[in-house]
Design a protein around this motif. Structure first.
Motif, PDB file in Angstrom:
ATOM      1  N   ARG A   1       7.786  15.904 -11.210  1.00  0.00           N
ATOM      2  CA  ARG A   1       7.751  17.299 -10.781  1.00  0.00           C
ATOM      3  C   ARG A   1       8.994  18.050 -11.264  1.00  0.00           C
TER       4      ARG A   1
ATOM      5  N   ARG B   1       1.717  20.568 -16.525  1.00  0.00           N
ATOM      6  CA  ARG B   1       0.914  21.419 -15.643  1.00  0.00           C
ATOM      7  C   ARG B   1       1.815  22.400 -14.904  1.00  0.00           C
TER       8      ARG B   1
ATOM      9  N   THR C   1       3.701  11.052 -12.218  1.00  0.00           N
ATOM     10  CA  THR C   1       3.886  12.505 -12.163  1.00  0.00           C
ATOM     11  C   THR C   1       5.367  12.805 -11.948  1.00  0.00           C
TER      12      THR C   1
ATOM     13  N   ASN D   1      -5.593  14.924  -9.299  1.00  0.00           N
ATOM     14  CA  ASN D   1      -5.531  14.516  -7.899  1.00  0.00           C
ATOM     15  C   ASN D   1      -6.643  15.212  -7.117  1.00  0.00           C
TER      16      ASN D   1
ATOM     17  N   SER E   1       4.841  20.303 -13.558  1.00  0.00           N
ATOM     18  CA  SER E   1       4.908  18.838 -13.486  1.00  0.00           C
ATOM     19  C   SER E   1       4.413  18.235 -14.785  1.00  0.00           C
TER      20      SER E   1
ATOM     21  N   THR F   1      -0.088   9.222 -18.259  1.00  0.00           N
ATOM     22  CA  THR F   1      -1.192   8.356 -17.845  1.00  0.00           C
ATOM     23  C   THR F   1      -1.127   7.028 -18.594  1.00  0.00           C
TER      24      THR F   1
ATOM     25  N   THR G   1       2.684  14.831 -16.360  1.00  0.00           N
ATOM     26  CA  THR G   1       1.933  13.632 -15.955  1.00  0.00           C
ATOM     27  C   THR G   1       1.805  12.713 -17.158  1.00  0.00           C
TER      28      THR G   1
END
Lengths: 248, 590
Positions: free
Chosen positions: B47, B73, B45, B219, B84, B88, B86
């Protein structure tokens, strides 16, 4: 006036007859219980011993005999309780102490720990110690009044007071009737479950075997908060417990 | 128009606040442990960034780590907007062992950020059980497939994890109820879920410390409750749903027209700006267990119901026992299993010993009483002279292998003498070896003991004793008062006071005396005031008074030997003498 004296005498005679009748009745219960115990009729002997103890003053001997009958009736939990009571009344009753250790073995619980207090009370008569202490203290106190100007006499009086008070304190501290006044005994043959909280469905911590002794800290309704022999604490239901010193 | 300006300013302010946030990169695994071939997710992640560069693959020996997703997001909490990114990764374990995923370099604008290293434990075979802060025993885990749908953010869901799906009747199966709440929603969660059902018993639910976990890249805050489930009958056992009540602040819809205003500026409404309170009940899905009966094959005779994995230690004390003295064998059974239901070990070769049912005590090492130590104490008394105690045997069913195991303990070397403690110390006679003594086998004794108290009240609490001591105390108190009063009366002050009173009476008599005895009485007064030397009275008084006293002394001396003894004093003489003596008596009294 002439009539009052005969009536007073009459009342006294009637009271004496009643008292002697009652006394002879108690005596009959006890001797009957003893004879039945000697003949092996232990159930009936137990009933008569208990009846005697309900009406008469407590006696170490009677509690011991009751315990013996209970032991012979295959009820070691009740036997151990009565042996304990005999020992509370007479801590120098060595036969009762041995009988208690045998009853504890039969119950499968560890023997009572022997500490200095037990050793002391099994040798020294507490009442004699107390009376001696009180008398010595009073002698010391009166001596202080008689000879306060003579220093040696004053020191002697002070030492008498100190010795007397020490003896009184020792008798107070070691008296099992004080020590056991907050202790209860697990009489129920199924033992006693120890709970985490005073609620029926709370967590069960452990189970105490019959014959265990717990120290009562507080009571809430039918629940008792107490300390286990190992030092842990928990809640018990009062139904399975019997006070070591009978509640009058 | 004014409203649009205000909203524009608010938007600018929020953007400025967002710019103040520090950029950072974090990495987290969806599970800290897994097994070979079972992939887990690694989520990086970043930010406060709109764009970043991350490696496509990460080289770790024994793991295959590949990037497979990216998402952006935006969040708004209390008018604070955060964005942020992300990334994966899929982490596929190739070998078992402990792995450390090194810090991942993330390039943001002209800066390079690094994540913290992540540790992954890979076990051979099935996935491990319950990766919780308070780990349950190492048993294979089976979790109900309650997972949020992929690609869709689920605000909350429940999950029941069992350490195994096949168990024996009476076996304790550790389980954990988990309730997941998306970290973007807040709220209050109930104390504990309702849990129970037919066909099994469960330990009291124990709280697991709240923790965070990444599921499908999201999360979640996880509330867990551990318990131990014990099936009581064989067959398919369905563990029903358990519900946890919660009041959550879930995302809500803006007031009518509010979204339109944002759209006029070409922007979307930030998530989290509007929330509403809602009471929800989060359920776990029912799980079915297969319960099988205990195997009959190889079942030892002394099997007492213990199922689990145990070890046994024992000790005997004392090593030497006098006749009638007990020897205690203490047995510690340690491990994992159904401690509440297990019986005591069995004594072997106990011929010549009298034994009683052992006491037991359990000390759990976890909250669900699955792990711990159970202590048994056997009390033994030798019926015959013995140099060895009985041995011990303890059998249990190992659920991992499905076979019964027997632990043994060899006899201890001791020196135990047979017989009773002392003839007089055997109030109940010879006790039979059976745990419940047979009363009729004992020698009957008639003991009528004389002695002891006849009251449950100690002597020092009895009224007679207290009254007697009260009486003695009263006597002592009176004696003390007497001694004190006597002392007071003998004091110098009291003596002087009493002498002053006597002198006053003498002065009164002297005043009444008008004949020749006046000088005799005045001499008495002077003697009382000055002792043997009336002359000394002249010191410290006015000269006139001293002169009167001297004259009086002379007159007294003359009156003893001359005929003027019977002469009456003149009024003047009387007056002066009376005045001086009265003055002296007053001074004396003071």
């Amino acid at each position: 006036m002439r009539n009052k004296i005969p009536s007073t005498l009459r009342s006294g005679i009637v009271a004496l007859i009643l008292l002697s009748g009652a006394f002879s009745g108690w005596g009959d219960d006890l001797s009957d219980a003893r004879s039945r115990a000697a003949n092996g009729e232990h159930a009936e002997a137990i009933r008569l011993f208990e009846k005697h103890l309900q009406t008469e003053r407590p006696s170490a001997s009677v509690y011991f005999e009751l315990g013996e009958s209970a032991m012979k009736s295959a009820n070691p939990a009740s036997a151990a309780l009565n042996f304990r009571r005999a020992l509370i009344l007479d801590p120098r009753f060595e036969t009762a102490r041995k009988a208690l250790s045998e009853a504890n073995l039969a119950l499968g619980i560890p023997p009572d720990p022997s500490d200095w207090k037990v050793n002391l009370v099994s040798k020294v008569p507490l009442n004699a110690l107390l009376i001696t202490g009180v008398v010595v203290s009073w002698i010391g106190l009166f001596l202080t009044l008689a000879g306060s100007r003579v220093r040696a006499r004053l020191i002697f009086a002070a030492s008498l007071i100190f010795s007397g008070v020490s003896m009184v304190a020792l008798a107070w501290f070691c008296d099992p009737r004080i020590e056991f006044s907050h202790q209860s005994y697990v009489l129920s043959s199924s033992g006693c479950v120890v709970f985490n909280a005073p609620v029926d469905n709370s967590e069960k911590l452990t189970k105490l075997a019959p014959g265990s002794v717990v120290t009562v800290i507080s009571e809430r309704g039918r629940w008792i908060y107490g300390q286990l022999p190992g030092g842990a604490r928990g809640w018990f239901l009062s139904e399975g417990l019997e006070s070591l010193i009978p509640r009058t | 128009m004014k409203m649009r300006v205000v909203i524009l300013w608010v938007g600018l302010l929020l953007a400025a606040l967002a710019g103040l946030q520090a950029q950072e990169a974090t990495a987290g695994l969806s599970s800290p442990s897994t097994s070979v071939g079972q992939p887990v997710e690694l989520v990086v992640t970043v930010r406060d960034s709109r764009n970043a560069e991350v490696p496509q693959t990460i080289d770790v020996a024994g793991l295959r780590i590949e990037l497979f997703g990216r998402a952006t997001r935006f969040e708004m909490n209390n008018f604070k907007v955060t964005s942020s990114l992300t990334y994966t990764y899929s982490v596929v374990p190739l070998n078992a062992g402990e792995f450390t995923i090194p810090p991942i370099e993330v390039k943001v604008d002209k800066k390079t950020l690094k994540t913290a290293p992540a540790r992954l434990s890979v076990m051979a075979g099935a996935p491990p059980a319950l990766p919780a802060p308070q780990p349950l025993p190492n048993a294979p885990s089976t979790r109900s497939d309650v997972q949020p749908p992929a690609g869709q953010v689920t605000p909350y869901f429940g999950d029941l994890l069992l350490s195994k799906k096949k168990a024996y009747v009476g076996e304790v199966v550790p389980a954990e109820l988990r309730y997941y709440f998306n970290s973007r929603i807040s709220g209050e969660v109930g104390d504990r879920p309702n849990f129970g059902g037919e066909g099994f018993t469960a330990q009291k639910l124990s709280h697991v410390p709240k923790r965070e976990q990444i599921v499908n890249g999201e999360n979640y805050v996880v509330f867990g409750f551990q318990t131990g489930i014990t099936p009581v009958k064989s067959g398919a056992l369905e563990i029903p749903t358990s519900s946890l009540e919660a009041r959550l602040q879930v995302p809500g819809s803006p007031p009518p027209g509010f979204a339109d205003i944002f759209q006029q500026f070409g922007g979307a409404l930030p998530p989290g700006m509007f929330t509403s309170s809602r009471d929800v009940s989060i359920d776990t899905k029912p799980v079915t267990m297969e319960v099988v009966p205990l195997p009959k094959e190889g079942k030892p005779e002394n099997f007492s119901g213990a199922i689990g994995k145990f070890k046994m230690e024992a000790s005997a004390n004392p090593k030497k026992a006098a006749p009638g003295d007990p020897i205690t064998i203490k047995v510690l059974v340690t491990g994992q299993g159904n401690f509440d239901a297990m019986g005591a070990p069995e004594l072997t070769d106990d011929e010549g010993w009298r034994s009683y049912p052992p006491t037991d005590k359990f000390e759990p090492a976890d909250a669900i009483h699955f792990t711990g130590t159970k202590t048994f104490e056997f009390v033994l008394i030798a019926k015959q002279d013995r140099i060895k105690t009985p041995g011990l045997k303890f059998s249990y069913l190992d659920p991992a292998t499905g076979k019964y195991e027997t632990l043994t303990q060899a006899p201890f070397d001791v020196e135990a003498k047979a017989g009773e403690a002392k003839p007089e110390a055997s109030p109940v006679g010879n006790v039979t070896p059976s745990p419940t003594p047979k009363p009729e086998s004992k020698a009957s004794r008639s003991v009528v003991h004389v002695g002891g108290d006849s009251s449950w009240t100690p002597l020092f609490k009895q009224p007679f004793f207290l009254l007697l001591n009260l009486a003695v105390a009263t006597v002592w108190g009176l004696a003390l008062v007497y001694v004190l009063v006597k002392k007071l009366l003998r004091s110098a002050w009291m003596c002087r006071r009493s002498e002053a009173g006597r002198l006053k009476r003498l002065i009164a008599d002297l005043e009444a005396c008008e004949d020749g005895r006046f000088y005799d009485q005045a001499a008495d007064c002077l003697a009382s005031l000055g002792g043997a030397d009336p002359e000394s009275l002249g010191e410290g008084i006015p000269n006139a008074d001293a002169e009167v006293l001297r004259s009086l002394s002379e007159r007294i001396a003359e009156s003893k030997y001359s005929p003027i003894a019977l002469a009456k004093p003149t009024a003047d003489e009387r007056g002066r003498v009376m005045q001086v003596l009265t003055s002296l008596v007053s001074q004396y009294a003071k």
